[in-house]
Design a protein around this motif. Structure first.
Motif, PDB file in Angstrom:
ATOM      1  N   LYS A   1       0.859  -1.187   0.000  1.00 53.12           N
ATOM      2  CA  LYS A   1       0.000   0.000   0.000  1.00 53.12           C
ATOM      3  C   LYS A   1       0.893   1.234   0.000  1.00 53.12           C
TER       4      LYS A   1
ATOM      5  N   GLU B   1       3.055   3.841  -3.190  1.00 52.71           N
ATOM      6  CA  GLU B   1       3.311   4.081  -4.609  1.00 52.71           C
ATOM      7  C   GLU B   1       4.627   3.429  -5.037  1.00 52.71           C
TER       8      GLU B   1
ATOM      9  N   HIS C   1       7.200   4.539  -6.422  1.00 52.32           N
ATOM     10  CA  HIS C   1       8.376   5.338  -6.056  1.00 52.32           C
ATOM     11  C   HIS C   1       8.909   4.948  -4.669  1.00 52.32           C
ATOM     12  N   TYR C   2       8.009   4.778  -3.708  1.00 55.26           N
ATOM     13  CA  TYR C   2       8.434   4.466  -2.335  1.00 55.26           C
ATOM     14  C   TYR C   2       8.971   3.042  -2.217  1.00 55.26           C
TER      15      TYR C   2
ATOM     16  N   ASP D   1      11.635   3.805 -10.406  1.00 56.75           N
ATOM     17  CA  ASP D   1      10.271   3.539  -9.949  1.00 56.75           C
ATOM     18  C   ASP D   1       9.552   2.424 -10.714  1.00 56.75           C
TER      19      ASP D   1
ATOM     20  N   PRO E   1       2.033  -0.073 -10.867  1.00 57.92           N
ATOM     21  CA  PRO E   1       0.965   0.575 -10.112  1.00 57.92           C
ATOM     22  C   PRO E   1      -0.216  -0.385 -10.020  1.00 57.92           C
TER      23      PRO E   1
ATOM     24  N   ASN F   1      -4.602   0.927  -4.875  1.00 52.51           N
ATOM     25  CA  ASN F   1      -4.085   1.288  -3.545  1.00 52.51           C
ATOM     26  C   ASN F   1      -2.577   1.128  -3.390  1.00 52.51           C
ATOM     27  N   GLY F   2      -1.805   1.056  -4.468  1.00 50.18           N
ATOM     28  CA  GLY F   2      -0.363   0.964  -4.275  1.00 50.18           C
ATOM     29  C   GLY F   2       0.409   0.338  -5.404  1.00 50.18           C
ATOM     30  N   THR F   3       1.219  -0.681  -5.055  1.00 50.25           N
ATOM     31  CA  THR F   3       2.166  -1.277  -5.987  1.00 50.25           C
ATOM     32  C   THR F   3       2.101  -2.793  -5.951  1.00 50.25           C
TER      33      THR F   3
END
Length: 134
Positions: free
Chosen positions: A17, A19, A21-22, A68, A94, A97-99
């Protein structure tokens, strides 16, 4: 003649949960990597650059980096046969709700397969989730 090593491949999919990038930064930023593993990591952010994780237990080299989106590395454990590397690929997509992280590791020595396969879940995905989903 070099001895042929028997290997197996690992494939795992994990949802975070957070993105892409994180998730990418958790894997590629030395400080963030050390933060979730609770162990020293030195990670080059350049193709051809080297990295170590869990102190110097894991070592390797970046083969391909797409910010990313994708990380491809030559990867080995300290207790692996001398000079043998596997190839790890982290694909970040993607997802609601996230990745969605799709992970593959090709060329894991058979005798280390069980430990490495469960190790990714226990020492990476669970710990990354705790850090990313705070």
């Amino acid at each position: 003649m070099k001895e042929k090593i028997k290997t197996k491949n690992i494939r795992q999919s994990v949802n975070f949960k957070a993105e892409p990038h994180y998730v990418y930064e958790a894997l590629m930023d030395s400080k963030k990597h050390s933060q979730f593993t609770k162990a020293p990591a030195r990670i080059s952010r350049k193709v051809g650059g080297k990295f170590t994780a869990y102190g110097d237990w894991i070592e390797g080299k970046n083969l391909k980096l797409v910010k990313d989106k994708k990380i491809v590395q030559k990867w080995r454990g300290k207790d692996w046969p001398k000079g043998h590397y596997s190839e790890t690929t982290f694909e970040l997509k993607p997802h609601k709700n996230g990745t969605l992280l799709v992970f593959t590791q090709k060329g894991v020595p058979t005798e280390h397969y069980k430990g490495i396969n469960s190790g990714w879940k226990e020492h990476y995905w669970v710990k990354m989730r705790k850090m990313l989903e705070r």
